[in-house]
Design a protein around this motif. Structure first.
Motif, PDB file in Angstrom:
ATOM      1  N   LEU A 136       0.896  -1.323  -0.063  1.00 30.48           N
ATOM      2  CA  LEU A 136       0.043   0.097  -0.149  1.00 30.48           C
ATOM      3  C   LEU A 136       0.941   1.187  -0.146  1.00 30.48           C
ATOM      4  O   LEU A 136       2.205   1.115  -0.161  1.00 30.48           O
ATOM      5  N   SER A 137       0.157   2.415  -0.150  1.00 30.44           N
ATOM      6  CA  SER A 137       0.819   3.669  -0.061  1.00 30.44           C
ATOM      7  C   SER A 137       0.041   4.838   0.470  1.00 30.44           C
ATOM      8  O   SER A 137      -1.004   4.652   0.959  1.00 30.44           O
ATOM      9  N   TYR A 138       0.518   6.019   0.678  1.00 29.89           N
ATOM     10  CA  TYR A 138      -0.301   7.140   0.863  1.00 29.89           C
ATOM     11  C   TYR A 138      -0.542   7.925  -0.324  1.00 29.89           C
ATOM     12  O   TYR A 138      -1.506   8.930  -0.467  1.00 29.89           O
ATOM     13  N   GLY A 139      -0.011   7.688  -1.283  1.00 30.63           N
ATOM     14  CA  GLY A 139      -0.303   8.568  -2.697  1.00 30.63           C
ATOM     15  C   GLY A 139       0.689   9.627  -2.652  1.00 30.63           C
ATOM     16  O   GLY A 139       0.237  10.552  -3.623  1.00 30.63           O
ATOM     17  N   TRP A 140       1.681   9.718  -2.117  1.00 28.99           N
ATOM     18  CA  TRP A 140       2.515  11.022  -2.220  1.00 28.99           C
ATOM     19  C   TRP A 140       3.538  10.734  -3.184  1.00 28.99           C
ATOM     20  O   TRP A 140       4.133  11.780  -3.451  1.00 28.99           O
TER      21      TRP A 140
END
Length: 422
Positions: A136-140
């Protein structure tokens, strides 16, 4: 709070004055509005100081009972909540996540572009959520087309519940095969949803009943209660504002204490980011972020860290067993994933445990410390560390975004360790 007794805690009163001077340089130079620092060792509060103001606009002083946005210091609390359910036999760490959140059953991995999705080499596990190794990621970031999908589809979470948000997240491709990379992410928010599913309680209710009430953390919650708003700090940022995501890697070009004009009362080089009276934290949120949604005080978080330092118990209330705490604070990353990194910023010497960083290589960290220190921080420059070998906790709190703009958290830790004399 307990009376400060430096000598009984094995710290030098004279050398602790350097901690005050450090905080004063930042505040008097206008770099921070105010700050709190606390050092706890051998069962004693050795240092506890409030410097400056919690709100420049109203002139309110920084006080011990000031309420802070602790952002990612929420993550260790979510990890403890999940480990309480782990001890109750609700799951095993290596269980596939899809057992408890079926929406993750058919996740795919992006191997370069969105036209090349493949099944993961192994399914993401519950343990991957603790460790930020789930894909997963934070989308940064900008290194994968999936990052853009995050910004488009799950960037605005405030109107979602965990129940409606997690399926949206699970519908996006993973950025990498689980276990092959450490990437700071929304994993702890997903872990919060696991807590909800397995406990049958919303995250705020579980926190209140199982953690905050037993530990007497009376000011810790997902919002500031109306009768406490006068204690809520304002939050500041660099001049010109702060763009969440793209400005996370900003660093100051100068440091307080260097140059002849650092203490002149010039216009502070900070802007107001979030005023207390109209902050989103004044109302109960829809999205209960286990990754970054809580507010707390220095005293409340001290009680949480005391519980961890005491191997899971405080004032007769046991939240976790000793061996679970040992498992939590150990580094679980393989050598090729150490150190953990945020973009181009490596946290030298640090691996990661179950919800927090773990120091594995003291010389690599270039700071006085002890192997086995564990802890974490928050976006608005709040941080804690726990040193089991020294029977020590350090807590630093201010309200300035982003957290690494100044190196004050590392400087505070240095100042704390240089004061040890036994």
């Amino acid at each position: 709070m307990t009376t400060v007794r430096p000598q009984r805690a094995g710290l030098s009163v004279q050398r602790l004055s350097r901690v005050d001077k450090l905080l004063e340089r930042y505040v008097e130079g206008g770099h921070l509005a105010g700050a709190l620092g606390l050092i706890y060792r051998n069962g004693e509060v050795a240092y506890n100081s409030a410097i400056g103001r919690r709100d420049l606009e109203t002139g309110q002083p920084m006080t011990e009972d000031t309420i802070f946005r602790i952002y990612s210091m929420t993550k260790p609390i979510t990890a403890v909540a999940a480990l309480m359910l782990f001890e109750d036999g609700h799951f095993l760490l290596d269980d596939p996540l899809a057992i408890y959140l079926p929406e993750f059953e058919d996740v795919q991995v992006c191997t370069g572009d969105l036209e090349n999705l493949v099944p993961p080499d192994r399914p993401p596990t519950v343990k991957d959520l603790f460790m930020h190794t789930a894909g997963l990621s934070y989308g940064w970031g900008e290194d994968s087309p999936v990052e853009k999908l995050y910004r488009q589809n799950v960037g605005n979470r405030e109107r979602s519940t965990l129940e409606t948000f997690v399926p949206k997240l699970a519908a996006l491709p993973l950025l990498y095969h689980p276990g092959t990379r450490w990437l700071y992410s929304l994993a702890t928010d997903v872990l919060g949803r696991v807590v909800e599913v397995l406990s049958g309680k919303t995250l705020d209710v579980f926190f209140q009943q199982e953690i905050f009430k037993p530990l007497a953390m009376n000011d810790t919650a997902f919002h500031v209660h109306a009768d406490s708003l006068d204690r809520f700090a304002a939050c500041y940022c660099p001049p010109g504002g702060f763009n969440f995501g793209s400005d996370l890697a900003k660093r100051a070009n100068t440091r307080p204490g260097h140059g002849d004009n650092q203490k002149k009362p010039v216009q502070p080089p900070i802007d107001l980011y979030d005023a207390p009276h109209n902050s989103r934290y004044t109302k109960p949120p829809v999205f209960l972020s286990g990754g970054g949604g809580l507010v707390s005080t220095l005293g409340d978080y001290l009680r949480f860290t005391q519980m961890l330092l005491n191997d899971g118990i405080l004032d007769g209330n046991r939240l976790l067993g000793r061996k679970t705490i040992e498992l939590m604070r150990a580094n679980h990353l393989p050598a090729d994933l150490v150190p953990i990194t945020f973009g181009d910023d490596a946290r030298s010497g640090h691996g990661f445990g179950l919800g927090m960083s773990a120091l594995v290589d003291v010389p690599a960290s270039s700071a006085p410390a002890t192997a086995g220190i564990y802890g974490w921080g928050g976006l608005a420059t709040t941080r804690f560390w726990i040193d089991p070998a020294e029977d020590m906790v350090g807590l630093f709190m201010t309200q300035f975004i982003p957290s690494d703009y100044y190196p004050i958290e590392r400087q505070f830790q240095l100042a704390a360790y240089q004061a040890l004399v036994d």
